[in-house]
Every structure is written in C-alpha cells, then in structure tokens.
Design an enzyme around this catalytic site. Structure first.
Site, PDB file in Angstrom:
ATOM      1  N   GLU A   1       0.882  -1.159   0.004  1.00  0.00           N
ATOM      2  CA  GLU A   1       0.059   0.042   0.026  1.00  0.00           C
ATOM      3  C   GLU A   1       0.779   1.056  -0.002  1.00  0.00           C
ATOM      4  O   GLU A   1       0.147   2.421  -0.144  1.00  0.00           O
ATOM      5  CB  GLU A   1      -0.997   0.114   1.127  1.00  0.00           C
ATOM      6  CG  GLU A   1      -2.072  -0.850   1.258  1.00  0.00           C
ATOM      7  CD  GLU A   1      -1.520  -2.200   1.701  1.00  0.00           C
ATOM      8  OE1 GLU A   1      -0.355  -2.697   1.811  1.00  0.00           O
ATOM      9  OE2 GLU A   1      -2.474  -3.097   2.369  1.00  0.00           O
TER      10      GLU A   1
ATOM     11  N   TRP B   1       1.414  -5.858  25.967  1.00  0.00           N
ATOM     12  CA  TRP B   1       1.610  -6.115  24.369  1.00  0.00           C
ATOM     13  C   TRP B   1       3.133  -6.800  24.315  1.00  0.00           C
ATOM     14  O   TRP B   1       4.100  -5.960  24.532  1.00  0.00           O
ATOM     15  CB  TRP B   1       1.289  -5.257  23.455  1.00  0.00           C
ATOM     16  CG  TRP B   1       0.032  -5.068  23.240  1.00  0.00           C
ATOM     17  CD1 TRP B   1      -1.083  -5.528  23.922  1.00  0.00           C
ATOM     18  CD2 TRP B   1      -0.304  -3.956  22.220  1.00  0.00           C
ATOM     19  NE1 TRP B   1      -2.045  -4.880  23.388  1.00  0.00           N
ATOM     20  CE2 TRP B   1      -1.893  -4.146  22.284  1.00  0.00           C
ATOM     21  CE3 TRP B   1       0.156  -3.305  21.239  1.00  0.00           C
ATOM     22  CZ2 TRP B   1      -2.504  -3.449  21.516  1.00  0.00           C
ATOM     23  CZ3 TRP B   1      -0.982  -2.618  20.293  1.00  0.00           C
ATOM     24  CH2 TRP B   1      -2.248  -2.705  20.313  1.00  0.00           C
TER      25      TRP B   1
ATOM     26  N   LYS C   1      -0.898 -10.604  23.471  1.00  0.00           N
ATOM     27  CA  LYS C   1      -1.506  -9.658  24.384  1.00  0.00           C
ATOM     28  C   LYS C   1      -1.465 -10.560  25.697  1.00  0.00           C
ATOM     29  O   LYS C   1      -2.311 -11.478  26.094  1.00  0.00           O
ATOM     30  CB  LYS C   1      -2.785  -9.313  24.005  1.00  0.00           C
ATOM     31  CG  LYS C   1      -2.912  -8.686  22.735  1.00  0.00           C
ATOM     32  CD  LYS C   1      -4.191  -7.903  22.495  1.00  0.00           C
ATOM     33  CE  LYS C   1      -4.219  -7.319  21.279  1.00  0.00           C
ATOM     34  NZ  LYS C   1      -4.666  -7.994  20.187  1.00  0.00           N
TER      35      LYS C   1
HETATM   36  P1  ADP Z   1       1.458  -7.993   2.889  1.00  0.00           P
HETATM   37  O1  ADP Z   1       0.522  -8.026   1.724  1.00  0.00           O
HETATM   38  O2  ADP Z   1       1.478  -9.240   3.729  1.00  0.00           O
HETATM   39  O3  ADP Z   1       1.073  -7.004   3.739  1.00  0.00           O
HETATM   40  P2  ADP Z   1       3.730  -6.714   2.088  1.00  0.00           P
HETATM   41  O4  ADP Z   1       4.781  -7.085   1.288  1.00  0.00           O
HETATM   42  O5  ADP Z   1       2.935  -5.491   1.696  1.00  0.00           O
HETATM   43  O6  ADP Z   1       2.805  -7.718   1.995  1.00  0.00           O
HETATM   44  O7  ADP Z   1       4.101  -6.462   3.684  1.00  0.00           O
HETATM   45  C1  ADP Z   1       3.917  -5.343   4.390  1.00  0.00           C
HETATM   46  C2  ADP Z   1       4.113  -5.846   5.766  1.00  0.00           C
HETATM   47  O8  ADP Z   1       5.322  -6.390   6.077  1.00  0.00           O
HETATM   48  C3  ADP Z   1       4.310  -4.420   6.726  1.00  0.00           C
HETATM   49  O9  ADP Z   1       3.032  -4.190   7.058  1.00  0.00           O
HETATM   50  C4  ADP Z   1       5.087  -5.186   7.643  1.00  0.00           C
HETATM   51  O10 ADP Z   1       4.448  -5.943   8.788  1.00  0.00           O
HETATM   52  C5  ADP Z   1       6.003  -6.096   7.263  1.00  0.00           C
HETATM   53  N1  ADP Z   1       7.386  -5.525   7.119  1.00  0.00           N
HETATM   54  C6  ADP Z   1       7.948  -4.904   6.010  1.00  0.00           C
HETATM   55  N2  ADP Z   1       9.177  -4.316   6.121  1.00  0.00           N
HETATM   56  C7  ADP Z   1       9.358  -4.700   7.410  1.00  0.00           C
HETATM   57  C8  ADP Z   1      10.397  -4.382   8.091  1.00  0.00           C
HETATM   58  N3  ADP Z   1      11.510  -3.746   7.902  1.00  0.00           N
HETATM   59  N4  ADP Z   1      10.481  -4.969   9.552  1.00  0.00           N
HETATM   60  C9  ADP Z   1       9.523  -5.497  10.012  1.00  0.00           C
HETATM   61  N5  ADP Z   1       8.143  -5.890   9.309  1.00  0.00           N
HETATM   62  C10 ADP Z   1       8.332  -5.435   8.121  1.00  0.00           C
END
Ligand code: ADP
Length: 546
Positions: A332, A450, A445
């Site tokens: 997004e 958290w 939780k």
């Molecule tokens: P999805 O469709 O699963 O959301 P994305 O590839 O768009 O696929 O993934 C986005 C998610 O990946 C983010 O919302 C986050 O939770 C995780 N994410 C991306 N980069 C990082 C990062 N550097 N560290 C931790 N989580 C990450």
C-alpha cells in the site's frame, strides 16, 4: 493573493524515465539470468527501442490504454520492457505473484479483468492449471525466444513475445497524459481475507523512485550495479527498475535462481555493489558464504525489508563489509516508508549500539508522514515507550483500494488530513526512529501488556545454534495469551528447549520470556517471503503449553 510560479510543468510519466535512460545513460546495461539458461545483456538504449516495439506490438493485438496487462514473470530484461511499454502506452502493468495459490491467482485475474497475460516458461504449468478459470483473458503471451516454444502449449492460441517484437516497428511516440493516470497494479498478499489491489499512478511511482534514491535511502549512482533480488511481482521490486534507470545504475536481474550459490556467483561476476531483498534471501546467501569461507569483492550495501531483519544478520553482513539498510513499507506504500540509516553522531556509537539502531525500521523518507495512535486514534508521543497502530500518509500511499474494498483502513484527522492504517504496531523514538513491534494480528497480549514477537524472535536468532525463529501467541487462561517459540536449528547445531529459554534471561524482562519452545525442520513462508504465522497458529493450535 498567491502568485503562480512561472515554471514548466511536465507530467511525471514513466516513459520519461525510459527516454532519460536512453539519452543520458544509453550504454548502461541490464544483465539478466534468463529462464532459457544463459546470461543476457542489453543496453538501456536497446531496452528503450524494444519497449517502443512492444508498445506497437501490444497496440496491434488490441491492447488499449486503461487495460490491466498481467505478467507472471521473474526479474529480467523482458519484464523491464513490459513495465515501461505497458505503462508508457497508458495501460496498466499488473504483476501477478506466482507464489500465490492457483485459487488466489484466479480470483485476482478475474477481479482485475485481465485480458492479456505475459508469462515466463517456468509458469507454463501454472497457466495450464488456471487458464480455464480466467474467462476475461483473450491473449496469453509466452516470454521466450521464438524457437523455444513448448511442444505442448499450456493454452490454445499461445502467442510468442519475441515473434510479436520481431514484427513491430521501433518508432513509437510515447503519449503524454495526466501524471495521475494508473501505471501499475499490485495485490496485497491477502493474509487477512482476499488480496486487495493497490493501483499506483505514474506520479506516485516516480516520486517514490526519486525519494528511494536519496542518499539516506538507496543513494544509487552511475557507479552502482544493483541486484534486485526482490521480485518484480513484489511491489514493483520496491521501485528499483525505475530508480536504476533514473540514476544510470547497471541493473542485474537474477531470474528464477534465488539460492545463495546463484546469487553469490552473479554478484561476483557482475560486480554488484548494492542489492535488495527480504531477510530469508540474505540468510540463504550468508549460509552459502560462511559455509564456503567466501567473501564479497564489490558488494557493499543492501536494502532489506518485507520482514524484520534480525540483528544477528545485520552483524554478520557488517562483518563481511556489507552495510545493511533496513527498510520498512508495504504494498500500500509503493512500498518504501522508512529506512534505517545512521545519522551523524550515531556512527560514533559502539558497533552493538549501531546494530540496535539499524535493526529498527528507520526514519521516514520525505514524502511520507507517520504517527502512532491509541485505540481512539489520538497520536501517541514519540517517546520510544508506548506502542500503537502506525498510520501513514504521503505521495505514494494508497488513497483507496482497487474496487473500493477495505475503506475501514482509512481515517481523517481533525484537520481533514487522510491517513492509512498500516496494520503494524510500532513505537517512534525521540530521534525519529520508528520500530515495528508487530503486525497487529501477531502481537501477544499477555497480562495487559503487548509482547513483541519480533523482539523475541531477534533474541532467539542471536543464538549461534538458531537458523530461524517465529513466535506466536497461544491462548492462556490467566494471562490471555503467552508466547510459544518455534525454532529451526542450524545444520548440525544442537540446543535444548531449556538452554534456549535460559538464553533469554537477562536479555528481556522475565514475563516476556516464551513459555515453551518447539523445534521444527522448516518454517512456512508465504508468497512474499514472510513467515506464515497464521499457518503456524493452525499447526500448533493443539500444542499443550507447560
Ligand atoms: P502484505 O500483503 O503481507 O502486507 P507486504 O509485502 O506489503 O505484504 O508486507 C507489508 C508488511 O510487511 C508490513 O505491514 C510489515 O508488517 C512487514 N514489514 C515490511 N518491512 C518490514 C521491516 N523492515 N520490519 C518488520 N516488518 C516489516
């Protein structure tokens, strides 16, 4: 009274990147490992000419501006040509992730009403399996040399990409249109319900690529050779096919071979200076390099994102002379929101303190704003203590999903500014560093607190016997939920449950230490390389905690 500036206004169109690359970096190369098996080289100038041929060829077979043109393809020069030709002619490149289940792919193709699908030969069996369920598709085009067509085509009336190009003229004038026109479409991985489409515009894509190129992010230059290991079907390879052509960097495309040995060989042969990919790729490469006592001769920087990069890996790469830039974002967000690069004084800290900082997700790029909020959407202070849901807004952040689904992810603040709720839980520190502590559905939780599964995974991964770790919440009568640690050991390494739990003592407060450990041979990874916690929760739902 405001006064209008007297400057030229040129629409930010992707075709302008291609024209720039042809005129100003024409001799620079795209090197690709092809599905045909060889390594292929083409200059930016020839890429631009082939993209013009492709625009003519697609027009001839009936592709119209505004149409979604799908690809199922690895990173390679043909995929780059498609990116530019399809968007340049005013149509939309819709990258399909071949790691989705056939059912998800069928859903997405029908949802996007794709009429044209271009696919690599690797995916012929997949096309064979789904084509009967894709009534909107009129043209299936195989991305291969003309003489490499399969004896048994996966669909009737299969077209050949090179044959279409061979017949087309390379004279084509890229049309000029509104920069807000759609250029690419990418669906989220659908971990929560059906995948949702994000429709990027030419303007958002160019602004994203330019911001990604700033020195505290990728900082690409003509001297660089960049290897996007992150697939072009995963959020446009994080914008690198655009950023590289803007900056004149050599682009090296790995094709289908993403194992440690193949990546290492390509890096050394093509003198790669910078790469980008998800943590699992870097884990595979590191294992290969350490097991074979190798080193990198040119590789200096890597952008890692998609999931949290464990400190142990950041340290290991630093010791090999590779600077890890940790990036955070999502489909997004085009995808880049933050990059963790150190600021001036932070370079004076001890190595361990530096790694702690780089392991956070970083500071916002110009063009993106972010805030954490409580449940009533009140902004939380940047104290580094309280965590809450992370909201973002910016030039390359989704404003609506394709098909107007998921409207509940958006809200307006008191000043009328629109924000997108990321589904990530995070803290922001006084120095502007943001740290993801969890995805909202993965947070544990426990007793009113958290617990961050990422923190617990990081500690487990810093143990020398641990290859990969995931923490999930297990229901608990008294505490609501308690953490369960699931671990893959390194090859030939030994460690017991009790030893691993003891390792947590002194590294995190006692009540956060997992209640139990299970050892497995493999963790399930999803379509974008992330550990599938939903699958783990299902797999271990009957696990009895001590
Ligand atoms: P999805 O469709 O699963 O959301 P994305 O590839 O768009 O696929 O993934 C986005 C998610 O990946 C983010 O919302 C986050 O939770 C995780 N994410 C991306 N980069 C990082 C990062 N550097 N560290 C931790 N989580 C990450």
């Amino acid at each position: 009274m405001y006064v209008t500036g007297l400057m030229m206004q040129m629409p930010l169109l992707l075709s302008s990147i291609l024209e720039h690359a042809e005129r100003h970096h024409g001799k620079q190369e795209i090197v690709s490992r092809r599905t045909e098996g060889d390594v292929h080289r083409i200059s930016f100038a020839d890429t631009a000419a082939r993209a013009r041929k492709l625009a003519n060829a697609l027009t001839k077979i009936g592709v119209k501006p505004g149409e979604n043109v799908a690809t199922i393809a690895w990173n390679g020069y043909r995929h780059v040509e498609i990116y530019y030709a399809v968007a340049g002619m005013g149509a939309v490149t819709h990258t399909l992730n071949p790691r989705y289940s056939p059912q998800q792919l069928i859903y997405i193709i029908n949802h996007a009403k794709n009429k044209t699908v271009l696919f690599d030969v690797t995916f012929a069996p997949l096309v064979k399996a789904i084509s009967a369920h894709c009534p909107t598709v009129e043209r299936w085009i195989l991305l291969s040399d003309e003489n490499k067509m399969p004896a048994e085509p996966p669909v009737a009336n299969l077209l050949n990409y090179e044959a279409l190009l061979a017949d087309a003229s390379d004279t084509y004038v890229w049309p000029q249109f509104d920069e807000n026109t759609a250029c690419t479409l990418c669906y989220t991985s659908g971990t929560t319900g059906n995948p949702k489409g994000v429709l990027y515009s030419h303007r958002s894509t160019i602004l994203h690529a330019m911001a990604a190129n700033c020195p505290d992010a990728l900082g690409l230059s003509r001297k660089d050779t960049i290897l996007p290991v992150v697939p072009m079907f995963h959020v446009n390879a994080w914008g690198l096919p655009y950023a590289a052509l803007i900056s004149g960097s050599k682009l090296v495309m790995p094709g289908a071979q993403l194992d440690g040995a193949s990546i290492y060989q390509l890096m050394e042969e093509e003198k790669v200076t910078i790469a980008a990919g998800v943590p699992t790729i870097w884990l595979g490469l590191l294992n290969y390099v350490t097991q074979n006592k190798l080193s990198f001769s040119t590789f200096k920087r890597t952008l890692v994102g998609g999931a949290a990069m464990p400190i142990s890996l950041i340290r290991a790469y630093d010791e090999l002379g590779v600077d890890v830039m940790h990036g955070w974002g999502m489909t997004e967000m085009s995808p880049l929101g933050t990059v963790s690069k150190l600021a001036g004084d932070e370079y004076k800290l001890s190595k361990d303190e530096q790694y702690q900082l780089v392991a956070k997700q970083g500071r916002a790029l110009f063009g993106v704003d972010m805030k954490t909020v409580d449940e009533a959407l009140n902004e939380l202070p940047w104290s580094g203590e309280e965590s809450g849901e992370l909201l973002v807004r910016g030039h390359w952040i989704v404003n609506h999903y394709y098909g107007d689904e998921g409207e509940k992810s958006f809200s307006s603040d008191a000043t009328g500014k629109r924000w997108f709720a990321t589904g990530d839980v995070s803290k922001i520190y006084p120095n502007g560093m943001m740290q993801i502590t969890d995805r909202s559905k993965d947070v544990i939780k426990s007793g009113g607190e958290w617990i961050s599964s990422i923190d617990l995974e990081n500690i487990a991964m810093s143990h020398p016997a641990v290859q990969e770790a995931a923490v999930i919440a297990m229901p608990h009568e008294k505490w609501t939920e308690r953490p369960l640690l699931i671990v893959v050991k390194k090859p030939n390494a030994e460690i017991s449950r009790d030893e691993l739990l003891k390792f947590y003592e002194g590294r995190i407060i006692k009540m956060y230490i997992p209640d139990d450990v299970v050892f497995v041979t493999e963790l399930p990874h999803g379509a974008t390389g992330k550990i599938q916690k939903s699958q783990l929760r299902e797999q271990f739902k009957n696990h009895v905690m001590p």
